[in-house]
Enzyme design. Sequence first.
Site, mmCIF file in Angstrom:
data_model
loop_
_atom_site.group_PDB
_atom_site.id
_atom_site.type_symbol
_atom_site.label_atom_id
_atom_site.label_comp_id
_atom_site.label_asym_id
_atom_site.label_seq_id
_atom_site.Cartn_x
_atom_site.Cartn_y
_atom_site.Cartn_z
ATOM 1 N N TYR A 141 0.938 -1.312 0.307
ATOM 2 C CA TYR A 141 -0.283 -0.125 -0.082
ATOM 3 C C TYR A 141 0.980 1.561 0.106
ATOM 4 O O TYR A 141 0.503 2.208 -0.427
ATOM 5 C CB TYR A 141 -0.652 -0.231 1.175
ATOM 6 C CG TYR A 141 -1.647 -1.083 1.017
ATOM 7 C CD1 TYR A 141 -2.290 -1.572 0.148
ATOM 8 C CD2 TYR A 141 -2.727 -1.510 1.838
ATOM 9 C CE1 TYR A 141 -3.449 -2.518 0.179
ATOM 10 C CE2 TYR A 141 -4.279 -2.101 2.011
ATOM 11 C CZ TYR A 141 -4.426 -3.087 1.548
ATOM 12 O OH TYR A 141 -5.034 -3.750 0.824
ATOM 13 N N LYS A 192 3.348 -15.608 2.588
ATOM 14 C CA LYS A 192 3.324 -16.374 1.278
ATOM 15 C C LYS A 192 4.692 -16.350 0.836
ATOM 16 O O LYS A 192 5.072 -16.475 -0.007
ATOM 17 C CB LYS A 192 2.170 -15.106 0.269
ATOM 18 C CG LYS A 192 2.076 -16.454 -1.463
ATOM 19 C CD LYS A 192 1.412 -17.179 -0.839
ATOM 20 C CE LYS A 192 0.981 -18.220 -2.079
ATOM 21 N NZ LYS A 192 0.079 -19.565 -2.128
#
Length: 359
Positions: A141, A192
Amino acid sequence: MTTKIAILPGDGIGQEIVAEAVKLLEYLQKGEGLNIELESALIGGTAYEEYGTPLPDSTMTVVKEADALILGAVGGPQWESLDRPLRPEQGLLGLRANLGLFANLRPAILAPQLADASSLKSEIVSGLDLMIVRELTGGIYFGEPRGIYTREDGLREGHNTLIYNESEIERIAHVAFQIAMKRDKRVCSVDKANVLEVTELWREIMIRTAKEYPEIELSHMYVDNAAMQLVKAPKQFDVVVTTNMFGDILSDAAAMLTGSIGMLPSASLDSNSKGMYEPIHGSAPDIAGQNVANPLATIMSVAMMMRYSLAMPEVADKIEGAVNSVLDQGLRTADIFSPGMTQISTSAMGDAVLAALKK
């Protein structure tokens, strides 16, 4: 010493739900002698209409002088066509960045009175009490470079950069481990790492930092599996710590396990525990001004503020107790209403919590 609290109602239902939280704060100030001072300021779309920016200098002056902030919500369809820097959400992102609010705490606690309100079977969610710790000022972000570009061949590309450094990961790890020490001493780090090098580093730093907390049981889970496990067996989690984007998604999924996104508060903290407290839901422009929104998440945000920033856990306990009392009475706003309960308005719910608090 006077404790200064900045009140930022924002847009949409933010105006209504924050008004109910202010009722409680004013009672604590005048009726209980709490040495607090409230000062309101504009943010989001309402600030844009007044000042031409979603985060005016006057608002930053108020929040920088405050010991804690209560925020309602920002955003609305009437501002979606503005250039990105002028949109209401940029005011919220600006607050997080300018105040260094890097740790987002999002509890997902199912009140026993609302077990039937969840979309999952009660045996799966009954007794749910987990905390998601989301890194808030880094990641995709905020990473640079970003933007929409036109290549030499004329094809347009969108770019966002996912980036974390060791320091950013380590400080959010400490927050998660310290919270877990006061709970069940279990932390699940969600990443991840099998695909993203950034979260490979994330996992490495989590393991390294965990050595400072030998009582903590640290586990790891890929984000796709974590999303599935939140729905399959959410009570397996105690504290979940993850990146900005993953936390944004998983915390909303966890919220719905509790029956309504209108029930859950959140905290965004800096390194000194100064915090911004807000419900996790949005501005809900479709119901704004109708006096039907659920103010309980905002009221519970006040309780979190008392506990995490103002070191007043006894006041937090009283507020939470008052909310439980109201739920025991069967009083419900529309989002958590079920047959046999009494449906009431936003302001009536605030009045009911205030009455319970006074008792």
